[in-house]
Design an enzyme around this catalytic site. Structure first.
Site, PDB file in Angstrom:
ATOM      1  N   CYS A  57      -0.147 -14.694 -22.321  1.00 31.32           N
ATOM      2  CA  CYS A  57       0.366 -13.838 -21.257  1.00 31.32           C
ATOM      3  C   CYS A  57       1.667 -13.165 -21.689  1.00 31.32           C
ATOM      4  O   CYS A  57       2.418 -13.716 -22.489  1.00 31.32           O
ATOM      5  CB  CYS A  57       0.642 -14.676 -20.022  1.00 31.32           C
ATOM      6  SG  CYS A  57      -0.763 -15.624 -19.476  1.00 31.32           S
ATOM      7  N   ARG A  60      -0.738  -8.897 -27.623  1.00 31.23           N
ATOM      8  CA  ARG A  60      -0.849 -10.354 -27.556  1.00 31.23           C
ATOM      9  C   ARG A  60      -2.218 -10.799 -27.035  1.00 31.23           C
ATOM     10  O   ARG A  60      -2.570 -11.953 -27.178  1.00 31.23           O
ATOM     11  CB  ARG A  60       0.240 -10.910 -26.632  1.00 31.23           C
ATOM     12  CG  ARG A  60       1.638 -10.705 -27.155  1.00 31.23           C
ATOM     13  CD  ARG A  60       2.664 -11.013 -26.093  1.00 31.23           C
ATOM     14  NE  ARG A  60       2.703 -12.416 -25.777  1.00 31.23           N
ATOM     15  CZ  ARG A  60       3.479 -13.308 -26.379  1.00 31.23           C
ATOM     16  NH1 ARG A  60       4.280 -12.915 -27.338  1.00 31.23           N
ATOM     17  NH2 ARG A  60       3.462 -14.569 -26.031  1.00 31.23           N
ATOM     18  N   ASN A  79       4.063 -17.466 -17.434  1.00 32.27           N
ATOM     19  CA  ASN A  79       3.464 -17.673 -18.752  1.00 32.27           C
ATOM     20  C   ASN A  79       3.522 -19.175 -19.010  1.00 32.27           C
ATOM     21  O   ASN A  79       4.591 -19.761 -18.943  1.00 32.27           O
ATOM     22  CB  ASN A  79       4.304 -16.901 -19.786  1.00 32.27           C
ATOM     23  CG  ASN A  79       3.695 -16.932 -21.171  1.00 32.27           C
ATOM     24  OD1 ASN A  79       2.621 -17.482 -21.363  1.00 32.27           O
ATOM     25  ND2 ASN A  79       4.383 -16.332 -22.119  1.00 32.27           N
ATOM     26  N   GLY A  80       2.367 -19.814 -19.280  1.00 31.29           N
ATOM     27  CA  GLY A  80       2.354 -21.258 -19.518  1.00 31.29           C
ATOM     28  C   GLY A  80       1.307 -21.924 -18.637  1.00 31.29           C
ATOM     29  O   GLY A  80       0.401 -21.252 -18.126  1.00 31.29           O
ATOM     30  N   GLU A 117      -8.423 -18.349 -45.814  1.00 32.33           N
ATOM     31  CA  GLU A 117      -7.777 -17.264 -45.088  1.00 32.33           C
ATOM     32  C   GLU A 117      -8.692 -16.028 -45.040  1.00 32.33           C
ATOM     33  O   GLU A 117      -8.825 -15.378 -44.010  1.00 32.33           O
ATOM     34  CB  GLU A 117      -6.426 -16.936 -45.756  1.00 32.33           C
ATOM     35  CG  GLU A 117      -5.648 -15.803 -45.169  1.00 32.33           C
ATOM     36  CD  GLU A 117      -5.305 -15.995 -43.683  1.00 32.33           C
ATOM     37  OE1 GLU A 117      -5.498 -17.090 -43.138  1.00 32.33           O
ATOM     38  OE2 GLU A 117      -4.892 -14.989 -43.080  1.00 32.33           O
ATOM     39  N   LYS A 156     -10.173 -14.179 -41.626  1.00 31.79           N
ATOM     40  CA  LYS A 156      -9.941 -12.763 -41.296  1.00 31.79           C
ATOM     41  C   LYS A 156     -11.252 -12.097 -40.922  1.00 31.79           C
ATOM     42  O   LYS A 156     -11.340 -11.353 -39.956  1.00 31.79           O
ATOM     43  CB  LYS A 156      -9.321 -12.015 -42.494  1.00 31.79           C
ATOM     44  CG  LYS A 156      -7.896 -12.311 -42.791  1.00 31.79           C
ATOM     45  CD  LYS A 156      -6.913 -11.601 -41.876  1.00 31.79           C
ATOM     46  CE  LYS A 156      -6.449 -12.505 -40.801  1.00 31.79           C
ATOM     47  NZ  LYS A 156      -5.477 -13.495 -41.094  1.00 31.79           N
ATOM     48  N   GLU A 210     -12.524 -13.350 -37.462  1.00 31.77           N
ATOM     49  CA  GLU A 210     -11.709 -12.935 -36.311  1.00 31.77           C
ATOM     50  C   GLU A 210     -11.975 -11.517 -35.859  1.00 31.77           C
ATOM     51  O   GLU A 210     -12.073 -11.257 -34.676  1.00 31.77           O
ATOM     52  CB  GLU A 210     -10.223 -12.945 -36.699  1.00 31.77           C
ATOM     53  CG  GLU A 210      -9.590 -14.257 -36.871  1.00 31.77           C
ATOM     54  CD  GLU A 210      -8.101 -14.072 -37.106  1.00 31.77           C
ATOM     55  OE1 GLU A 210      -7.726 -13.717 -38.238  1.00 31.77           O
ATOM     56  OE2 GLU A 210      -7.327 -14.285 -36.170  1.00 31.77           O
ATOM     57  N   HIS A 238     -23.810 -29.568 -52.146  1.00 36.75           N
ATOM     58  CA  HIS A 238     -24.004 -30.845 -51.459  1.00 36.75           C
ATOM     59  C   HIS A 238     -24.509 -30.654 -50.033  1.00 36.75           C
ATOM     60  O   HIS A 238     -24.302 -31.506 -49.177  1.00 36.75           O
ATOM     61  CB  HIS A 238     -22.694 -31.650 -51.467  1.00 36.75           C
ATOM     62  CG  HIS A 238     -22.269 -32.016 -52.860  1.00 36.75           C
ATOM     63  ND1 HIS A 238     -22.915 -32.956 -53.610  1.00 36.75           N
ATOM     64  CD2 HIS A 238     -21.303 -31.496 -53.654  1.00 36.75           C
ATOM     65  CE1 HIS A 238     -22.352 -33.036 -54.800  1.00 36.75           C
ATOM     66  NE2 HIS A 238     -21.370 -32.153 -54.860  1.00 36.75           N
ATOM     67  N   LYS A 286      -2.411 -13.341 -29.543  1.00 36.03           N
ATOM     68  CA  LYS A 286      -1.541 -13.323 -30.713  1.00 36.03           C
ATOM     69  C   LYS A 286      -0.807 -14.644 -30.887  1.00 36.03           C
ATOM     70  O   LYS A 286      -0.671 -15.149 -31.981  1.00 36.03           O
ATOM     71  CB  LYS A 286      -0.550 -12.165 -30.593  1.00 36.03           C
ATOM     72  CG  LYS A 286       0.455 -12.073 -31.740  1.00 36.03           C
ATOM     73  CD  LYS A 286      -0.230 -11.745 -33.047  1.00 36.03           C
ATOM     74  CE  LYS A 286       0.719 -11.638 -34.218  1.00 36.03           C
ATOM     75  NZ  LYS A 286      -0.007 -11.760 -35.500  1.00 36.03           N
TER      76      LYS A 286
HETATM   77  C1  F6R Z   1      -5.081 -15.634 -37.804  1.00 40.09           C
HETATM   78  C2  F6R Z   1      -3.937 -15.877 -36.951  1.00 40.09           C
HETATM   79  C3  F6R Z   1      -3.820 -17.215 -36.317  1.00 40.09           C
HETATM   80  C4  F6R Z   1      -2.363 -17.711 -36.395  1.00 40.09           C
HETATM   81  C5  F6R Z   1      -2.206 -19.027 -35.624  1.00 40.09           C
HETATM   82  C6  F6R Z   1      -0.791 -19.559 -35.705  1.00 40.09           C
HETATM   83  O1  F6R Z   1      -5.118 -14.316 -38.251  1.00 40.09           O
HETATM   84  O2  F6R Z   1      -3.134 -15.019 -36.734  1.00 40.09           O
HETATM   85  O3  F6R Z   1      -4.685 -18.131 -36.907  1.00 40.09           O
HETATM   86  O4  F6R Z   1      -2.028 -17.867 -37.739  1.00 40.09           O
HETATM   87  O5  F6R Z   1      -2.549 -18.843 -34.278  1.00 40.09           O
HETATM   88  O6  F6R Z   1       0.124 -18.670 -35.135  1.00 40.09           O
HETATM   89  P1  F6R Z   1       1.657 -18.759 -35.470  1.00 40.09           P
HETATM   90  O7  F6R Z   1       1.797 -18.442 -36.932  1.00 40.09           O
HETATM   91  O8  F6R Z   1       2.307 -17.758 -34.586  1.00 40.09           O
HETATM   92  O9  F6R Z   1       2.083 -20.169 -35.191  1.00 40.09           O
END
Ligand code: F6R
Length: 599
Positions: A2, A27, A101-102, A473, A477, A480, A496, A594
């Site tokens: 939020c 976000r 927020n929370g 990683e 990507k 996502e 395996h 985000k």
């Molecule tokens: C992937 C991504 C998420 C963040 C994760 C941690 O592209 O962005 O996996 O890496 O949510 O977020 P932070 O780094 O803000 O703790």
């Protein structure tokens, strides 16, 4: 998660609030709303879906004269993403409006109690108990500060709340506990926001209320009170981002802009951190490390495990923070905890970091957002200087985290008298930004591979050692943003079990940046190729690969210490192009937020 914005000043609130919300849209959210307060009372406008729906409901914001308001983008947790559940929520008496927020963890008990008193609820949210409680408390105390103190003593969980009281039409009140909140005095009034991009360009300095602080914003200034209601002051910090840094400008997506900014972020991070001392951590005496983070930050920790164990012989524990927080972590008194986070607000990472601190370990934070909770809770910091990252999928912050990790490797090596290693890491870092630029220049070639990958429904990513950390990683990507299922596998582990999923045409992306492991990884690639897979091999420099083995993407020559980052960067570009080819939005992928500030 939020987003919250608030404004009280000499100007009109609605246009400022909508501009702030659009700065927070990155976000992730699924409904939005605002409340305005003026002499004629308090009213709210809310809409399900994108911000455009709220804008349509508001009409021309310049026609709304109110100069006080709060606004919110909601990412649904309790209750479906409907207009009814969108914030702001108002009290039964219509005299209080709240954005939150929370999560209020004891909302069920509070709701039951309020319902017994005859109060009807109009939403399914955990938040709605707050305005009702505030309304009752205000009636009893006739003082906003006393009302907030009484209500927050009863709330369990995490919250940043912005509150409007109809009886105090020029004020905004706010309170935070375990959720981010920034307040600032600008030229035309006072602002509050859950995240810095909303404040960029509006004010030159910002204040971060401490845990439990209550803030009163008026058109001319702000006052802070601690959790007991006593006046306090908190330090002001410069606003870290300029307005340009949080705008897309000429770029069509934030993700592409941020990928292209990654070399600069790595250069800035490396320059600043190599000059920084970490005396309090006594790196020379560290005998083991524990990395914690979530998602991409966890992948950086996995890379760290390979690097610190291989080059310094130090045992490393690494796990997603969501697991670490609930398990027994057997660490010696000479261990160093390292929490990695772009936002510095990820709930699981903060909880796991607190757990390490409770064990008595020193905590080093690798954090991108200045002033975030993790920066406050760490004993020492290696701040990444990637700049504000607005695309949901991390790119430039991930790269800067890898750079910070390598700086930590160099510093630890130095402190332990391993001068040759320290020198090797510094040399590798000095050429890394240029090599990253050269990797990004491969975009046209990567686009051709993306066109093929875009037709797939699933893909495998293979690597060994640090390349395994890189493909974790790369696969994340792709998942996502393009919604293609991708699985990262250690190259030797495929046979395996998982190899049974390989069939004619299955795309397999293999990262081969470690000369000592290239032959071994290629055996794994041959195994899948002979079963019909379509391999794409990411190799560095002069590494020789027979053209029969698969298509080759040749990355610039780089030290084995830094080469996996070039692989990860190329895989991020591959994911972006695949996503754009499929027509999905890389900046706001479905279901994702985000910064995940709830558990
Ligand atoms: C992937 C991504 C998420 C963040 C994760 C941690 O592209 O962005 O996996 O890496 O949510 O977020 P932070 O780094 O803000 O703790």
């Amino acid at each position: 998660m939020c987003g919250i914005v608030g404004y009280t000043g000499r100007g009109q609130a609605a246009p400022r609030l909508l501009a702030g919300l659009s700065r927070l849209a990155y976000r992730g959210y699924d409904s939005a709303g605002l409340a305005l307060c003026g002499e004629e009372g308090l009213f709210t406008l809310r809409a399900e879906g994108k911000l455009e729906a709220l804008c349509n409901r508001v009409g021309d914001p310049n026609t709304l004269p109110q100069s006080v308001g709060i606004a919110h983008t909601r990412w649904a947790t309790h209750g479906a993403p409907t207009e009814q559940n969108a914030h702001p929520h108002t009290a039964f008496a219509g005299d209080v409006a709240v954005v939150h927020n929370g999560i209020i963890e004891n909302h069920r008990a509070l709701r039951a109690e309020l319902e017994c008193r005859g109060i009807c609820f109009s939403s399914d949210t955990d938040t709605e108990v707050v305005p009702h409680l505030l309304s009752l408390a205000l009636a009893a105390h006739r003082d906003p500060l006393a009302a907030i103190l009484e209500v927050t003593r009863r709330l369990e969980g995490a919250y940043a709340l912005a509150i409007l009281f109809r009886a105090y039409p020029h004020q905004i009140w706010a309170v935070r506990r375990q959720s981010p909140l920034a307040v600032a005095v600008g030229e035309d009034g006072c602002y509050l926001a859950s995240d810095m991009p909303a404040l960029a360009g509006l004010c030159s300095s910002v204040m971060f209320p401490a845990e439990g602080d209550i803030v009163c914003l008026t058109p001319t200034g702000l006052s802070l009170f601690d959790r007991e209601g006593a006046p306090v002051t908190r330090p002001s910090l410069p606003v870290p981002a300029t307005a340009q840094e949080v705008e897309k400008g000429e770029w069509s997506t934030f993700m592409e802009k941020e990928l292209c900014e990654a070399p600069l972020g790595v250069a800035r991070t490396t320059d600043a951190l190599l000059r920084k001392d970490l005396p309090s951590l006594r790196l020379g005496a560290v005998r083991e490390l524990c990395f914690l983070g979530c998602g991409s930050a966890w992948h950086v920790g996995v890379l760290g495990k390979y690097l610190f164990e291989e080059h310094l012989g130090l045992p490393v524990q690494v796990e997603p923070a969501s697991e670490m927080r609930y398990r027994r972590v057997p660490l010696s008194a000479h261990a160093l905890g390292v929490a990695i986070s772009q936002s510095g607000e990820t709930a699981d990472t903060l909880a796991a970091a607190r757990k390490l601190k409770e064990l008595g370990l020193p905590l080093l934070g690798i954090v991108n957002v200045d002033g975030s909770a993790l920066t406050r809770e760490s004993d020492a910091l290696l701040p990444t200087l990637a700049g504000p990252e607005l695309a949901v999928a991390t790119t430039k912050a991930y790269c800067a985290q890898v750079a910070a990790l390598l700086v930590l490797l160099a510093k630890t090596a130095q402190a332990k008298g391993e001068e040759a290693l320290a020198k090797e890491v510094r040399a590798a870092l000095s050429t890394l930004p240029r090599e990253m630029e050269e990797t990004l220049a491969l975009a046209p070639e990567i686009q051709a591979h993306a066109t093929e990958l875009a037709a797939a429904t699933h893909a495998f990513y293979l690597g060994r050692g640090t390349d395994y950390a890189a493909v974790m990683e790369g696969a994340l990507k792709l998942k996502e943003i393009s919604y293609i299922h991708a699985q990262a596998y250690p190259a030797g582990e495929l046979k395996h079990g998982t190899i049974s999923l390989v069939e004619e045409g299955t795309p397999v992306v293999a990262c081969l940046t470690q000369p000592r492991l290239t032959g071994k990884t290629l055996s794994g690639v041959e195994e899948v190729r002979s079963r019909g897979a379509r391999p794409l091999l990411l190799v560095t420099g002069e590494t020789e690969v027979s053209p029969q083995t698969g298509k080759v993407l040749r990355l610039p020559s780089s030290s084995p210490l830094t080469a996996p980052l070039l692989g990860a960067l190329a895989m991020a570009r591959l994911a972006l192009d695949t996503c754009l080819t499929r027509g999905t939005d890389p900046d706001r992928p479905r279901n994702l937020a985000k910064s995940v500030t709830v558990e």
